[in-house]
Design a protein around this motif. Structure first.
Motif, PDB file in Angstrom:
ATOM      1  N   THR A   1       0.844  -1.204   0.000  1.00  0.00           N
ATOM      2  CA  THR A   1       0.000   0.000   0.000  1.00  0.00           C
ATOM      3  C   THR A   1       0.877   1.252   0.000  1.00  0.00           C
TER       4      THR A   1
ATOM      5  N   VAL B   1      -8.369  -0.696   3.371  1.00  0.00           N
ATOM      6  CA  VAL B   1      -7.571  -1.732   2.720  1.00  0.00           C
ATOM      7  C   VAL B   1      -6.998  -2.690   3.737  1.00  0.00           C
TER       8      VAL B   1
ATOM      9  N   ASP C   1      -7.674 -16.118  -1.772  1.00  0.00           N
ATOM     10  CA  ASP C   1      -8.829 -15.624  -1.009  1.00  0.00           C
ATOM     11  C   ASP C   1     -10.100 -16.351  -1.415  1.00  0.00           C
TER      12      ASP C   1
HETATM   13  O1  PRX Z   1      -6.853 -11.608   2.154  1.00  0.00           O
HETATM   14  C1  PRX Z   1      -6.798 -10.437   1.400  1.00  0.00           C
HETATM   15  C2  PRX Z   1      -6.546  -9.271   2.325  1.00  0.00           C
HETATM   16  O2  PRX Z   1      -5.155  -9.060   2.326  1.00  0.00           O
HETATM   17  C3  PRX Z   1      -4.507  -9.985   1.455  1.00  0.00           C
HETATM   18  C4  PRX Z   1      -3.357  -9.330   0.765  1.00  0.00           C
HETATM   19  O3  PRX Z   1      -2.422  -8.939   1.703  1.00  0.00           O
HETATM   20  P1  PRX Z   1      -1.171  -8.084   1.253  1.00  0.00           P
HETATM   21  O4  PRX Z   1      -0.522  -8.716   0.087  1.00  0.00           O
HETATM   22  O5  PRX Z   1      -0.332  -7.846   2.463  1.00  0.00           O
HETATM   23  O6  PRX Z   1      -1.769  -6.728   0.750  1.00  0.00           O
HETATM   24  C5  PRX Z   1      -2.477  -5.926   1.641  1.00  0.00           C
HETATM   25  C6  PRX Z   1      -2.778  -4.614   0.975  1.00  0.00           C
HETATM   26  C7  PRX Z   1      -3.366  -4.706  -0.358  1.00  0.00           C
HETATM   27  C8  PRX Z   1      -5.580 -10.411   0.504  1.00  0.00           C
HETATM   28  O7  PRX Z   1      -5.285 -11.657  -0.084  1.00  0.00           O
HETATM   29  N1  PRX Z   1      -7.226  -8.039   1.881  1.00  0.00           N
HETATM   30  C9  PRX Z   1      -6.642  -6.938   1.393  1.00  0.00           C
HETATM   31  N2  PRX Z   1      -7.567  -5.978   1.169  1.00  0.00           N
HETATM   32  C10 PRX Z   1      -8.764  -6.499   1.503  1.00  0.00           C
HETATM   33  C11 PRX Z   1      -8.539  -7.817   1.949  1.00  0.00           C
HETATM   34  N3  PRX Z   1      -9.555  -8.607   2.322  1.00  0.00           N
HETATM   35  C12 PRX Z   1     -10.801  -8.104   2.259  1.00  0.00           C
HETATM   36  N4  PRX Z   1     -11.087  -6.858   1.863  1.00  0.00           N
HETATM   37  C13 PRX Z   1     -10.112  -6.011   1.486  1.00  0.00           C
HETATM   38  N5  PRX Z   1     -10.411  -4.770   1.106  1.00  0.00           N
END
Ligand code: PRX
Length: 648
Positions: free
Chosen positions: A311, A386, A500
């Motif tokens: 992010t 996020v 997911d």
């Molecule tokens: O499970 C989902 C969750 O965070 C995971 C990705 O993590 P990362 O690669 O660290 O990135 C986080 C920032 C983008 C995903 O596989 N996740 C992220 N955003 C959401 C979410 N789960 C639900 N709603 C969201 N808005």
């Protein structure tokens, strides 16, 4: 399923927005039906040395994956984030830096960013860093973190930002995997009034020649705290740049040259170095930024993330800066010195769009309406979230207390691997349902598959996949393309598997249900159970460990650990404490177990595989729903685990 409340697009947004429901639908259709034309046109948002003519060349196979976007285009990311704004926006503030302490703040213009980035870029070149070399960045949330990333991009070096909360071992692993030449850090970081020994952590990571690829450690003097000094490779940032020019010609990069590596946790093994390349990533982060936050030229935007996560890369550096945005760049935490900090900063800078995480929202929500009391939040137009699913209670609180029931909530679902937003409402175009990330961004084709690989139609719940490539998709895992293929493309033929689960409702809205693998999401931080387990078993008194997540009011998921001690070890309160401290030190404070249950045995199949499904149920206090336990080698283990469970 009961119908959830729907919030239509607010009138105030409608008048100014880039998109409405009809233009979104028209653009989305075009992006799917004519991807080449759509993305060729979109690519004009960037400035290229050579415009791309080959737009999309991608293949998802079970044995072969190749992803190329804009492959004959040439550009430089740092040029697009800085230089191209100098003609009209040199004096525009890039960063309103707001320190950990409310007393500390500083404004930095695009002109100043240019100067600082060029000086550091020249200094890195003098240290022998060349195009394609890797540079590790282990920094607190100060503008120098962004300068370091952009200086790398300027000279074509590949940055690898390591979150400032990681411990020496985790730093060393990441440096060694990417064979970084230089590490850029600071003497100390600051967080909620405490200091974080960044340089000392780097020293420990490098001790005993543990990271032989490192030739220089560049240290930004932030707090002036005491640091040890190693003449062999340590150099102060201010000394390194002192005689360097404030001009540095950007390197001409191919669109497919790597821009950065970012390590992220998977369900197995060590963290993966996710590789993002220059053209597609930059375009997609810039475009999603513009549409997600309905960005207007004079907006003040604030993302509370850390540059150590994706992010921070996409929505604090590259996306906003391509758009010449003015941002708040915050060193601190939302609850320090007290729970009003977020609202006070919004008021101070008249923030228009705020992007934060459900875990921060829940931490504030615990204080009722107090976090906004007496603060003027009227500047806010758009709120984003996020990192994890946002529960409807947190959504309602954010909407009512921070957004004064006026601002749409942009729930952005995406991942380190996706580079940018994938499923999200667009402010002028999408009605909202609390807890749903809603609809796909341009070019994104989400689908749901069942465990047997059948695509599910209509209202359904299943594993979330993406059917075709998009420009910001990760290209590979650094040094291990096979792992990339195995992780994301082997579950189902011809699609990207996200890890997911999701549900699609009657309006084709997506609701993310969380990870379907052994990845935890603790306060929005992604952690692999395997990483935590390997830290635990490295302790001399531990024989075996299994880690699962459990529902946690503030963190979303907490870390529940089952540990079998070695023969003769007394597992008491003191050892529990010791083990928690051990994980903090070995991996990171964010990985600290919430609960440690000692157990002489773990539930295993006859072939010796730990049955995590059972452990998850016990940790969640749902031991009445264990399901089939007939394959257990010794079912009595489960009774003991239930009797001694901690989360009662
Ligand atoms: O499970 C989902 C969750 O965070 C995971 C990705 O993590 P990362 O690669 O660290 O990135 C986080 C920032 C983008 C995903 O596989 N996740 C992220 N955003 C959401 C979410 N789960 C639900 N709603 C969201 N808005």
């Amino acid at each position: 399923m009961t119908a959830s409340k729907t919030y239509p697009v607010p009138e105030a947004i409608k008048s100014s927005t880039h998109l409405n429901a009809a233009t979104y639908a028209e653009m989305y259709t075009r992006s799917i039906e004519e991807p080449e034309a759509f993305w060729a046109q979109s690519a004009t948002m960037l400035e290229w040395y050579k415009q791309p003519t080959k737009i999309k060349n991608t293949h998802f196979g079970k044995n072969e994956v190749s992803i190329k976007w804009f492959e004959d285009g040439q550009l430089n990311a740092s040029y697009n984030c800085i230089d191209r704004h100098l003609a009209n926006n040199a004096k525009k503030v890039a960063f309103h830096w707001e320190g950990d302490s409310p007393e500390d703040s500083l404004d930095v213009t695009y002109q100043e960013v240019h100067y600082e980035v060029c000086k550091l870029a020249n200094a890195l070149k003098e240290m022998g860093v060349a195009k394609g070399d890797r540079v590790a960045i282990y920094m607190p949330m100060v503008p120098e973190a962004a300068y370091a990333m952009l200086a790398c991009a300027r000279i074509g070096a590949v940055h690898s930002v390591i979150f400032g909360g990681f411990s020496p071992n985790a730093i060393a692993d990441r440096i060694n995997d990417s064979k970084a030449k230089v590490v850029i850090t600071a003497d100390e970081g600051r967080r909620a009034g405490r200091s974080i020994p960044l340089k000392a952590n780097v020293d420990k990571a490098l001790a005993n020649d543990a990271c032989p690829s490192i030739t220089h450690v560049v240290v930004h003097k932030l707090t002036g705290g005491d640091v040890d000094w190693n003449e062999k490779h340590d150099v102060w940032w201010h000394d390194a740049v002192e005689d360097c020019s404030g001009q540095c010609e950007p390197e001409v990069m191919n669109a497919e040259d790597p821009l950065f590596i970012l390590y992220t946790s998977g369900s197995t093994g060590t963290p993966k170095g996710v590789v993002h390349t220059t053209g597609g990533y930059l375009l997609y982060s810039a475009m999603t930024f513009k549409y997600a936050f309905d960005y207007q030229e004079d907006d003040i935007y604030w993302c509370t993330a850390d540059v150590g996560w994706i992010t921070g890369h996409s929505y604090m550096v590259y996306g906003p800066m391509v758009n010449a945005a003015t941002q708040v760049f915050f060193e601190g935490v939302p609850t320090y010195p007290d729970v009003k900090r977020i609202a006070q900063v919004v008021e101070k800078y008249k923030v228009n769009s705020l992007y934060t995480a459900p875990t921060a929202i829940r931490a504030l929500m615990a204080h009722g309406d107090k976090p906004a009391e007496g603060c003027d939040l009227s500047s806010l137009r758009i709120l984003g979230t996020v990192g994890e699913p946002i529960n409807p209670e947190a959504w309602d609180w954010y909407h009512r207390v921070i957004g004064e029931s006026r601002c749409p909530i942009i729930d952005t679902w995406w991942q380190t691997e996706t580079g940018g937003h994938m499923i999200l409402p667009l402010p002028g175009a999408t009605s909202l349902k609390p807890g749903s990330a809603t609809r796909p961004f341009f070019g994104i084709q989400p689908a749901l598959f069942d465990a047997d690989g059948n695509e599910l139609e209509g209202e359904a719940e299943g594993n979330l996949v993406i059917k075709d490539s998009w420009p910001a998709q990760a290209r590979t895992v650094y040094g291990d393309h096979e792992r990339f293929i195995n992780t994301y493309f082997s579950a189902y033929e011809g699609v990207y598997f996200t890890g997911d689960g999701a549900r699609r409702d009657e309006d084709d809205y997506f609701w993310i249900t969380g990870r379907v693998d052994d990845v935890l999401n603790v306060s929005g931080h992604r952690l692999g159970t395997a990483e935590i387990e390997s830290a635990l078993v490295a302790h001399a008194k531990v024989a075996e460990a299994a880690v699962v997540g459990f529902p946690h009011d503030i963190k979303g998921q907490g870390i529940y650990v089952y540990v079998t001690p070695n023969e003769g070890v007394v597992a008491d309160e003191a050892l529990t404490k010791e083990l928690k401290a051990w994980v903090r030190q070995e991996l990171s404070p964010i990985a600290t177990p919430d609960m440690i249950q000692w157990s002489d045995g773990l539930p295993k199949t006859r072939s010796g595989k730990i049955m995590r499904r059972i452990l998850r149920k016990i940790a969640a206090n749902e031991h009445d729903q264990l399901g089939d336990t007939s394959t257990l080698a010794d079912p009595s283990v489960v009774d003991t685990l239930i009797a001694e469970r901690l989360n009662k």
